[in-house]
Design an enzyme around this catalytic site. Structure first.
Site, PDB file in Angstrom:
ATOM      1  N   PHE A   5     -54.884 -10.655 -49.435  1.00 41.42           N
ATOM      2  CA  PHE A   5     -54.043  -9.835 -50.299  1.00 41.42           C
ATOM      3  C   PHE A   5     -52.648  -9.656 -49.708  1.00 41.42           C
ATOM      4  CE2 PHE A   5     -58.064  -8.562 -52.109  1.00 41.42           C
ATOM      5  CZ  PHE A   5     -57.774  -8.184 -53.411  1.00 41.42           C
ATOM      6  N   ASP A   6     -51.648  -9.891 -50.536  1.00 46.23           N
ATOM      7  CA  ASP A   6     -50.298  -9.439 -50.229  1.00 46.23           C
ATOM      8  C   ASP A   6     -50.323  -7.905 -50.242  1.00 46.23           C
ATOM      9  OD1 ASP A   6     -47.420  -9.473 -50.030  1.00 46.23           O
ATOM     10  OD2 ASP A   6     -47.357  -9.081 -52.187  1.00 46.23           O
ATOM     11  N   LEU A   7     -49.310  -7.292 -49.633  1.00 36.48           N
ATOM     12  CA  LEU A   7     -49.257  -5.824 -49.605  1.00 36.48           C
ATOM     13  C   LEU A   7     -48.261  -5.274 -50.624  1.00 36.48           C
ATOM     14  CD1 LEU A   7     -49.941  -3.062 -48.454  1.00 36.48           C
ATOM     15  CD2 LEU A   7     -48.423  -3.554 -46.514  1.00 36.48           C
TER      16      LEU A   7
END
Length: 223
Positions: A5-7
């Site tokens: 996951f990107d943040l």
């Protein structure tokens, strides 16, 4: 089954903290200070790349980044909000035995503090980010580093993010990618970058993650 996951723009909405910290840096440099809405394009790319573009490749980039981090590291990282539905999604994926990682261009130390603050760290096997000298800020380098460290099969993993950089980094390393539309990248940007599909709400994300982490051939999304 593995999900990266990107943040920013994917798990949390960082607009206030990032834009205010950019404004702080510009003000300290004596530069014109745009309104916050004119700076949201900086959410996603590396901070060095963003300031290089914003300042026209000026020699002040290093100082701009230092000033940005001066404010962001004390105030800005908590001027942030978890997107509705994200904790429930992460809990659901974990219960379905999906191994979760964070892959962000943000400094790793900042990412960990944000996720700890919002009680999200507990969902992730590991949190990966960039280093102060800009190492692993490019998503291609970051995902390559994660693969080297974790030694999982990229065909059984998916990268989830809101900007083209996430999809480009995934493709360079043999992962498929999912574009989320509640962040800061346009649908067209994500499609052109080669995401396998677009998802419009966190509650709709589990199914494509489970489907795409099966080691089967995949096709990119179409407009």
């Amino acid at each position: 089954m593995i999900a990266l996951f990107d943040l920013d723009g994917t798990l949390t909405d960082p607009k206030v903290g990032i834009t205010r910290s950019v404004q702080y840096a510009l003000d300290r440099l004596g530069r014109p200070v745009p309104e916050a809405d004119e700076l949201t394009w900086m959410i996603g790319p590396t901070i060095f790349a963003s300031f290089t573009e914003l300042l026209g490749g000026a020699d002040e980039v290093q100082e701009a980044v230092r000033l940005y981090r001066e404010r962001y590291g004390t105030i800005g990282l908590f001027e942030n909000e978890v997107y509705a539905g994200i904790p429930a999604l992460l809990e659901d994926l974990r219960e379905k035995n999906v191994r979760l990682y964070v892959a962000t261009s943000k400094l790793q130390v900042f990412a960990r503090r944000i996720l700890d603050h919002f009680d999200l760290s507990r969902f992730f096997v590991e949190i990966y980010g960039s280093e102060p000298d800009n190492r692993n800020a490019d998503k291609r380098d970051l995902i390559r580093h994660i693969l080297k460290q974790e030694r999982f099969d990229p065909m059984g993993a998916v990268m989830i993010g809101d900007r083209k950089h996430d999809a480009i980094g995934a493709k360079a390393n043999g992962l498929t990618s999912i574009g989320v539309t509640w962040g800061y990248g346009s649908r067209q940007e994500l499609i052109e970058a080669g995401v396998a599909c677009l998802v419009d709400a966190p509650q709709d994300l589990a199914e494509p993650i489970l489907t795409l982490t099966q080691t089967t051939p995949r096709r990119a999304a179409t407009p």
